[in-house]
Design a protein around this motif. Structure first.
Motif, PDB file in Angstrom:
ATOM      1  N   GLY A  86      76.536  70.197  50.828  1.00  0.00           N
ATOM      2  CA  GLY A  86      75.256  69.699  50.354  1.00  0.00           C
ATOM      3  C   GLY A  86      74.737  68.658  51.343  1.00  0.00           C
ATOM      4  O   GLY A  86      75.459  68.220  52.243  1.00  0.00           O
ATOM      5  N   LEU A  87      73.512  68.229  51.163  1.00  0.00           N
ATOM      6  CA  LEU A  87      72.915  67.261  52.083  1.00  0.00           C
ATOM      7  C   LEU A  87      73.158  65.817  51.662  1.00  0.00           C
ATOM      8  O   LEU A  87      72.874  64.897  52.425  1.00  0.00           O
ATOM      9  CB  LEU A  87      71.407  67.514  52.214  1.00  0.00           C
ATOM     10  CG  LEU A  87      71.009  68.800  52.932  1.00  0.00           C
ATOM     11  CD1 LEU A  87      69.507  69.013  52.864  1.00  0.00           C
ATOM     12  CD2 LEU A  87      71.473  68.775  54.396  1.00  0.00           C
ATOM     13  N   ASP A  88      73.663  65.608  50.447  1.00  0.00           N
ATOM     14  CA  ASP A  88      73.875  64.239  49.970  1.00  0.00           C
ATOM     15  C   ASP A  88      75.147  64.136  49.118  1.00  0.00           C
ATOM     16  O   ASP A  88      75.072  63.819  47.928  1.00  0.00           O
ATOM     17  CB  ASP A  88      72.667  63.729  49.198  1.00  0.00           C
ATOM     18  CG  ASP A  88      72.233  64.693  48.094  1.00  0.00           C
ATOM     19  OD1 ASP A  88      72.904  65.732  47.919  1.00  0.00           O
ATOM     20  OD2 ASP A  88      71.255  64.389  47.406  1.00  0.00           O
ATOM     21  N   PRO A  89      76.312  64.402  49.695  1.00  0.00           N
ATOM     22  CA  PRO A  89      77.551  64.369  48.907  1.00  0.00           C
ATOM     23  C   PRO A  89      77.918  62.994  48.380  1.00  0.00           C
ATOM     24  O   PRO A  89      78.761  62.880  47.491  1.00  0.00           O
ATOM     25  CB  PRO A  89      78.603  64.869  49.905  1.00  0.00           C
ATOM     26  CG  PRO A  89      78.045  64.536  51.253  1.00  0.00           C
ATOM     27  CD  PRO A  89      76.569  64.728  51.101  1.00  0.00           C
ATOM     28  N   PHE A  90      77.302  61.944  48.922  1.00  0.00           N
ATOM     29  CA  PHE A  90      77.609  60.586  48.472  1.00  0.00           C
ATOM     30  C   PHE A  90      76.468  59.982  47.661  1.00  0.00           C
ATOM     31  O   PHE A  90      76.372  58.767  47.511  1.00  0.00           O
ATOM     32  CB  PHE A  90      77.916  59.683  49.671  1.00  0.00           C
ATOM     33  CG  PHE A  90      79.117  60.126  50.454  1.00  0.00           C
ATOM     34  CD1 PHE A  90      80.398  59.922  49.960  1.00  0.00           C
ATOM     35  CD2 PHE A  90      78.970  60.749  51.682  1.00  0.00           C
ATOM     36  CE1 PHE A  90      81.510  60.328  50.668  1.00  0.00           C
ATOM     37  CE2 PHE A  90      80.088  61.169  52.400  1.00  0.00           C
ATOM     38  CZ  PHE A  90      81.357  60.958  51.899  1.00  0.00           C
ATOM     39  N   LYS A  91      75.612  60.843  47.121  1.00  0.00           N
ATOM     40  CA  LYS A  91      74.481  60.344  46.340  1.00  0.00           C
ATOM     41  C   LYS A  91      74.953  59.607  45.096  1.00  0.00           C
ATOM     42  O   LYS A  91      74.389  58.576  44.711  1.00  0.00           O
ATOM     43  CB  LYS A  91      73.571  61.509  45.947  1.00  0.00           C
ATOM     44  CG  LYS A  91      72.331  61.078  45.185  1.00  0.00           C
ATOM     45  CD  LYS A  91      71.436  62.273  44.876  1.00  0.00           C
ATOM     46  CE  LYS A  91      70.178  61.834  44.132  1.00  0.00           C
ATOM     47  NZ  LYS A  91      69.291  63.002  43.842  1.00  0.00           N
TER      48      LYS A  91
END
Length: 392
Positions: free
Chosen positions: A88-93
């Motif tokens: 994904g583009l934001d795994p640490f969201k």
């Protein structure tokens, strides 16, 4: 024919007394990483999210611990777009708390490790920290991500014209990248070997950007979308200090940091110490890090002091002795004490960690007893290791 390994990195030249006496320091292979690990930022999801998304960020991919490489001496790094289908583009969201609450043991999550910042490059900034971010991603096809991982592997090989280089040690990598690979491989291997909790046997999950594993108290496996997660049985790893959460292969370092002029010792005060207690600094040695690097990193993270040439005992860099407690929150205070002040503290009556300090002595420097390694380190310094060797 194998490629020759470039000369190992050396510590930047400094004019400390020990460097003048012993020469410049050479780092060992698989250590000497060019990255600043800034380990205290691994729990900062805003930092991790910004670092992951930045265009200057480099991603090292490993398939069954084999790194993506141009050849046997040079690693290949990819962009976030190359791995988006998997991570994904934001795994640490989500914050770590939110990640733990949404844990689903039936879903395989790719391990995404934060390795550090390359401060030689300044494309990325977060507060006062600058440098291009580096991550490592495990693309080993397994579990529910098997097909996505295979698609990433084939796509990056075709796009970049490279392959995954097998080998347990890869002794032909250039020295700086060998250190980066060692850190990534060690942590991915640890994550892979600890999928289950040693306290209750349930599945664990990776947090702290790949450097810690926890046993969540709830699980969404088998629960319909929108339903309440099922509670798991109580687990001893959720109470007190956990023996599961962090890699336990890390040896520790404890160091007597000497000022560059050879007259003072750096001592720190932990938040739980008795009144007046100060001790030498200490910390864990991390995977892919030499003892010397751990001494320098832990000293800087905890106190802000920069350490130069490292031998059996450690000495601070000239112009690097300013104390700064704003990085790692572990210490309550740190101070430079003259050798005479330390000698005076050694001559006082011993006070154990949980003992009350005698009346009238609360404002005086107290140090650990002779049974502590910290005490013996201080004694080695103030009793003359800097001077000529004793006559036999």
């Amino acid at each position: 024919m194998s490629t020759a390994i470039p000369d190992l990195p050396v510590l930047a030249a400094d004019d400390s007394m020990l460097s003048r006496k012993f020469g410049r320091e050479v780092a060992n292979y698989f250590s000497g990483s060019p990255l600043n690990r800034v380990s205290f930022l691994r729990t900062d999801h805003a930092f991790l999210n910004a670092a992951f998304a930045h265009p200057s960020t480099s991603f090292l991919l490993l398939d069954n611990y084999s790194p993506l490489a141009k050849d046997t001496s040079t690693l290949t790094y990819v962009s976030k777009e190359d791995i988006a289908v998997l991570t994904g583009l934001d795994p640490f969201k989500k914050t770590e708390e939110e990640q733990i609450k949404s844990f689903n043991s039936a879903i395989t999550q790719p391990i995404v490790l934060f390795l550090g910042l390359d401060e030689r490059k300044t494309g990325f900034e977060y507060r006062e920290y600058k440098g291009n971010p580096y991550f490592a991603v495990d693309v080993t096809p397994k579990g529910s991500i098997e097909e996505k991982a295979k698609s990433v592997i084939e796509a990056v090989k075709a796009k970049h014209g490279v392959s995954f280089t097998p080998g347990a040690r890869l002794l032909t990598l250039n020295a700086p990248e060998a250190a980066i690979y060692a850190q990534a491989r060690a942590l991915l291997d640890w994550n892979a070997r600890n999928p289950f909790c040693g306290g209750c046997g349930e599945r664990t999950m990776s947090i702290n950007a790949g450097t810690k594993r926890v046993c969540p108290s709830t699980d969404l496996a088998g629960i319909p979308e929108g339903g309440e997660p099922k509670k798991r049985a109580d687990c001893p790893t959720r109470h007190g200090v956990s023996n599961l959460c962090f890699p336990r292969t890390d040896p520790t370092v404890i160091m007597a940091i000497v000022s560059s002029d050879g007259t003072k010792l750096l001592l720190g005060r932990g938040k739980r110490y008795p009144p007046g207690w100060y001790s030498t600094l200490a910390g864990f040695l991390e995977p892919g890090e030499s003892i010397e690097e751990a001494v320098r990193r832990e000293t800087w993270e905890e106190s802000g002091v920069h350490v130069g040439r490292v031998i059996i005992h450690r000495q601070a860099l000239p112009n690097g002795e300013t104390i700064n407690l704003g990085n790692d929150p572990e210490l309550e205070d740190a101070k430079w004490y003259t050798f005479d002040e330390v000698r005076e503290a050694m001559g006082m009556s011993t006070v154990g960690f949980g003992d009350a300090v005698p009346e009238g002595e609360q404002r005086k420097l107290r140090i650990p007893p002779q049974t502590a390694i910290a005490n013996r380190l201080m004694a080695a310094v103030v009793e003359g290791y800097l001077g000529p060797p004793p006559k036999i």
